[in-house]
Design an enzyme around this catalytic site. Sequence first.
Site, PDB file in Angstrom:
ATOM      1  N   SER A  74       4.959  12.124 -73.911  1.00 47.95           N
ATOM      2  CA  SER A  74       4.587  11.708 -75.261  1.00 47.95           C
ATOM      3  C   SER A  74       3.086  11.550 -75.407  1.00 47.95           C
ATOM      4  O   SER A  74       2.478  12.039 -76.369  1.00 47.95           O
ATOM      5  CB  SER A  74       5.297  10.400 -75.619  1.00 47.95           C
ATOM      6  OG  SER A  74       4.916   9.350 -74.736  1.00 47.95           O
ATOM      7  N   ASP A  75       2.446  10.871 -74.459  1.00 46.27           N
ATOM      8  CA  ASP A  75       1.013  10.620 -74.608  1.00 46.27           C
ATOM      9  C   ASP A  75       0.183  11.873 -74.373  1.00 46.27           C
ATOM     10  O   ASP A  75      -0.830  12.087 -75.046  1.00 46.27           O
ATOM     11  CB  ASP A  75       0.553   9.470 -73.709  1.00 46.27           C
ATOM     12  CG  ASP A  75       0.978   9.610 -72.267  1.00 46.27           C
ATOM     13  OD1 ASP A  75       1.718  10.559 -71.939  1.00 46.27           O
ATOM     14  OD2 ASP A  75       0.577   8.757 -71.444  1.00 46.27           O
TER      15      ASP A  75
END
Length: 755
Positions: A468-469
């Site tokens: 996600s990051d």
Amino acid sequence: MVQTRKGAQQVPIASCCAGKQNGQVITPEKTDYSRWRLLDESGRQTWHYLTDNGEAQKWPQSIADKYHLGLPTGLPELPPATTPSQSIDNCLSFFSHLQLPPGNWACEYGGPLFLLPGLVINWYVTDTPIPPAYATEIKAYLFARQNKQDGGWGLHVEGESSVFGTAMNYTVLRILGASEEDERMIKARGKLHQLGGAVYGPHWAKFWLSVLGVMEWEAVNPVPPELWLLPDWMPIAPWRWWIHMRQVFLPMSYIYSKRFVAQPTPLTRQLRQELYTQPYESLDFGLHRNSISDKDNYHPKTWVLNLINWLLVWIWFPYLRYESLVRRAEGWVWDLVQMEDENTEYADLAPVSAPMNTLCCFIHDGPNSDSVNRHIDRLNDYMWMNKEGMLMNGTNGCQVWDTAFLIQAVIEAGLASSPKWKPMVQRAAAFLEDHQIREEVPNQNICYRQSRKGAWPFSTKVQGYTLSDCTAEALKVTLLLQNTYNYPEIISEERIRDAIDVLLTMRNRRSGGFASYEPQRGSELLEWLNAAEVFGRIMVEYDYPECTTAVVTVLSLFQRFSDYRKEEIAQIKESALKYIRRAMRQDGSWYGSWGICFTYAGMFALESLASVGENYENSAQVRKACEFLISKQMDDGGWGEDYRSCERKEYVHHRAGSQVVQTAWAVIALMEAGYPGKERIKKALAMVVGRQQRNGEWLQEGIEGVFNQSCMITYPNYKFYFPVKALGMYMKRYGDEALFVEKDGRTNGWLPSAY
């Protein structure tokens, strides 16, 4: 079960690095560092030792090679920096030389000391020839990282000696030719015996020692492959586990079920006597399934797990486990192992599971099979050389992660359009374009993989796991470059929407926060079944302030340029921000899961709140967070947080004092929050610039990263781009004013604004 690869060469046995035998000093054995080369093929990074003089001349060492090896780079000294812009220019002048041809930057991603043992034991039991240069430098690295006071090794390079670290790395050194009479080995053996011997190691240590044949399988708590036959609706089904946990226990269960044991050798017979405090033949290994040293027992097994293990050992295996079920379970696990191999081109998720998958292929397909050979080749992707020797990285690199943050730092410094630095940024952006994942894996649902089309990985698209990051940070620079700085559109609107789509699948619906690889699939009560012992928070995904912030900030940025899924994004952002606010502790801090620790998480959390207009002036919560950070500032203006903060879950000042990277994090956080105390920020950055070397670099200080609360890992490129980002933010807010009094080429203390 015993297998071997016929006709393979054994590693040459040689005396090792500096030590004494029979009172005589042994000269350190090292390779010729001028012969090492780093090859980067579209992000795949492998080290090569050139023994042929002609080949070495045709392939000269690059500046990046020399830097990573700790050799003189030949880069010139630069005028000393007194202002933010001068410091930034000096840093980029140095760091740009480390950019590799594909556009990315490489670095050591080391720290954990439990990775090399799985690799080396795998090489040994499969009779894989170990390159002599590898053997020499692995020995050198492990001796360099031996705890000098007691002779042991810890879970990671800054950790206290443990059975896991000491037993496993002692074994590696013996495999690679270190003599048991070497004084350092004697000291290591003494520490291991003081801790109780190898039977007091954690589960993963007992697994690998049993594979090697220097421990009996009775000492290993069960890992039945039948777990993978559980229906998906069951709360403990493995597909609900965190991705790293399930990808380790998947091949482990296959090997455990086969009870694979390597062919005995004179060395393994010796190790049976060296690793224990009593004769091997007198040990009842079954009595030691739950034996573990206090130094290793970070997450003690629960009574629930102990009960399950008891039932498996005494009821399931002897009375209820039937052959057809075993064949079915092993067959399904093998299918899942194959899917993982094929989906990653045999690189696999990470260096714990990769050697295990290799051994599964060795058992199933046989020695010299194509699958084994492809694995052996891919294991090189994890190896890294530094000035101390050869280590094993925590993944096959952090190429996407580092490249995205470097671009962000250049943007923050106002240099994205600079003729001097734009070519560097363009090459970096091209690398990110190349490594966006463009398709789903085959059999996505069958092998329990998260959607990945449109995502970016941590390292390369070959490894291919959504994060996600990483997706958010790479998308952020793409949006900024293409929409704000008029860079060519190399990533289309369709691909940008693919990235948004995959990000929106990764929210934890119950909490509103974002996890790392996939949304949380199981209850946090699954930690009651945590069998790893040395790690915490490992069984399922969790909410992370860092990942949540990355997603919130990129969604806010995306909304400036597009109305795509506008209402849904607004709702998801609001729920994510509610999580960020809830996650703040009473003292005004956030606990960091991927960096050390409260400083790191505070930087991200305050950035997310700033992205929606919450700052020091209008938010009591933001003021409290700033007060927490200010309370930790040191006398020299900097911040320094020790890795023990992660273990203890309370702020611990670094034993060595302030740290450049953590100081950059803290001032970024304060400036994101709109903290009004300029002089505190200025003094901090004066400390940072004061430590900058004359060639533009900063030297490596304490370890920066963490995972699973207890294991630390390095991010050496943080010391370049986070100071650049902090200095760039300062310039935007306060101007390019002098931070120092400079006289006769030297800096004479920080310069208050009233000067």
